[in-house]
Design an enzyme around this catalytic site. Structure first.
Site, mmCIF file in Angstrom:
data_model
loop_
_atom_site.group_PDB
_atom_site.id
_atom_site.type_symbol
_atom_site.label_atom_id
_atom_site.label_comp_id
_atom_site.label_asym_id
_atom_site.label_seq_id
_atom_site.Cartn_x
_atom_site.Cartn_y
_atom_site.Cartn_z
ATOM 1 C CB SER A 101 -0.945 -0.030 1.202
ATOM 2 O OG SER A 101 -1.937 0.962 1.104
ATOM 3 C CG ASP A 141 -7.236 -3.636 -2.604
ATOM 4 O OD1 ASP A 141 -7.916 -3.092 -1.724
ATOM 5 O OD2 ASP A 141 -6.051 -3.318 -2.845
ATOM 6 C CG HIS A 161 -5.619 -2.983 0.965
ATOM 7 N ND1 HIS A 161 -5.166 -2.372 -0.184
ATOM 8 C CD2 HIS A 161 -5.006 -2.349 1.997
ATOM 9 C CE1 HIS A 161 -4.324 -1.394 0.125
ATOM 10 N NE2 HIS A 161 -4.217 -1.358 1.443
#
Length: 486
Positions: A264, A382, A410
């Site tokens: 991320s 995600d 995610h």
């Protein structure tokens, strides 16, 4: 929910943030954890594991040599034009980027005008010079449906020159040697960098897996996360401040060949380090990192609310993160969040992190300059990062592999640890093969031609007189012509 509201009210009355993370008062390594003071009063917790290697072997293979020659041109209307140059471009490099082998000097990526339409996103496909060149000319000419007539060419040439005037041109010319990174290699270090709201504990399965294989692993806690110090200054959580922390951590633990793995927001720090230290970064992994766009905080966001209000809404934010970060929301996922200390930061740190994501340099040109081989891992479910963004990243990067896991979201490294570990291990052991040089083929052609001429000379030796006479007559006829050409 009521408890969170009362704590938020007390936070507003006391004018300070609750749930402040304070590091343990020790700097000695304990159970693989170290506390590194990157700046005065700024201490980060780092998990550093150096395994005991019974057998030490050096890399024996020569590895694959990738020659990178790219010309990146940015036009004033927002178009990005990438062209591969050079005669020794690897066929495998082409295959990794566009999915099909293609010839040299081929236009790789083209962006449409950002003001008129959004760039097309999809799985990268091989494009020829004539097709992409036609697209560029069509975009420059405007919305004309038919080609201009011969009398109108002079009038349309002048505006084309103005629109196609490059705003910036970058030329990259380098050569990289990519070899396999085995666990027995003592010059390999693997770095793991988490994102917003995470901690080094989210890499628990990966750290245990690779340390047992014999890899040296390093995983830091970002400032305000895990057990690192949490300064009560918003400037301490900007991108540049956190990137400088990661730079100091990298310089402290770096080996000769380093592998960066980010998740991320942590992917941005990996890209920053790969751009700053291209010779020391051997490979890179991006897990749900998003597209190659410059970071800029959103003005209309829930994280712009006051800290006390965010603290009151922390149970709702935690529930939203659980619903959007995992493909399934059950007792197992809740236990993973609790055990791995994920999304357990103070409201002040969360607000400062989200508002401090300002990185205008990290645009598509910045990512196109990165020459590090990259593996992109994306969870199909995600809800934070769509798959189109990772596909766009695969188009922009020089050499990228995109792997999509259907059962992940995610937090895919926590949901599917075995699949992620397998992908990472295969990528670490991956070694490209160097294709044969095209120059060798050109050398063999004259030899075969000579062999054929030698074979044809044997029957002509039976009548040497006639052969000499014909050759002399031809020379006499060709002499005037040759003098005229000279």
């Amino acid at each position: 929910m009521l408890t969170g509201f009362m704590e938020g009210l007390l936070c507003c009355l006391a004018s300070k943030s609750t749930n402040v993370v304070v590091p343990v008062e020790t700097s000695e390594p304990a159970d693989g954890y170290e506390f590194v003071e990157v700046k005065p009063g700024r201490v980060l917790r780092v998990r550093h594991i150096i395994p005991e290697r019974s057998v030490v072997e050096e890399p024996t293979g020569q590895g694959g040599i990738i020659s990178c020659k790219r010309k990146i041109t940015v036009y004033r209307n927002g178009q990005l034009f990438i062209e591969n140059l050079g005669d020794r471009a690897s066929a495998e490099l082409k295959h990794c980027q566009n999915g099909e082998t293609e010839q040299n000097s081929t236009v790789e990526v083209e962006l449409t005008d950002c003001a008129n339409s959004s760039p097309p996103v999809g799985v990268p496909e091989a494009r020829s010079d004539s097709v992409t060149a036609g697209k560029v000319e069509a975009s420059d000419a405007g919305a004309a449906g038919e080609p201009p007539a011969s009398g109108q060419t002079d009038q349309s040439q002048q505006p084309r020159k103005r629109r196609r005037k490059p705003k910036r041109t970058v030329v990259i010319d380098c050569e990289r040697k990519i070899s396999a990174c085995k666990e027995t290699h003592p010059d390999v270090a693997v770095f793991f960098i988490h994102g917003v709201g995470g901690s080094l504990d989210i890499w628990g399965s990966q750290l245990d897996y690779f340390s047992k294989l014999g890899y040296e692993v390093i995983a830091p806690d970002l400032a305000g996360h895990g057990e690192s110090s949490a300064p009560q200054i918003a400037a301490a959580y900007t991108f540049y401040a956190l990137a400088e922390d990661m730079r100091l951590i990298f310089k402290r633990y770096a080996r000769r060949r380093n592998i960066l793995i980010g998740h991320s927001y942590g992917v941005s720090f990996c890209t920053f380090l790969a751009h700053e230290y291209p010779k020391q970064i051997h490979k890179m992994v991006m897990i749900n990192g998003g597209g190659p766009t410059a970071l800029e905080p959103s003005l209309c966001s829930i994280f712009n609310l006051p800290t006390c209000v965010l603290h009151c809404l922390s149970p709702l934010l935690a529930w939203s993160f659980l619903k959007a970060g995992f493909a399934q929301q059950g007792a197992k996922e809740k236990q993973l969040l609790k055990e791995n200390n994920a999304f357990n930061v103070s409201s002040f740190v969360l607000r400062a992190m989200m508002s401090g994501q300002y990185w205008p340099e990290g645009d598509e040109v910045y990512h196109a300059e990165v020459t590090v081989p990259t593996l992109l891992v994306h969870g199909m479910h995600d809800k934070f990062v769509p798959v189109e963004e990772d596909q766009r990243m695969a188009e922009i990067l020089l050499m990228a592999f995109l792997k999509v896991l259907e059962d992940g979201s995610h937090m895919v490294m926590m949901e599917c640890p075995e699949a992620v570990n397998t992908l990472l291990h295969e990528f670490l052991l991956w070694e490209p093969t160097t294709p044969p040089l095209p120059k060798k083929e050109s050398k063999t052609r004259p030899e075969t031609a000579r062999a054929q001429t030698d074979n044809t000379k044997a029957p002509s030796e039976a009548r040497p007189a006639t052969a000499r006479q014909t050759s002399s007559n031809e020379d006499e006829e060709e002499k005037p012509d040759s003098k005229a050409k000279k």
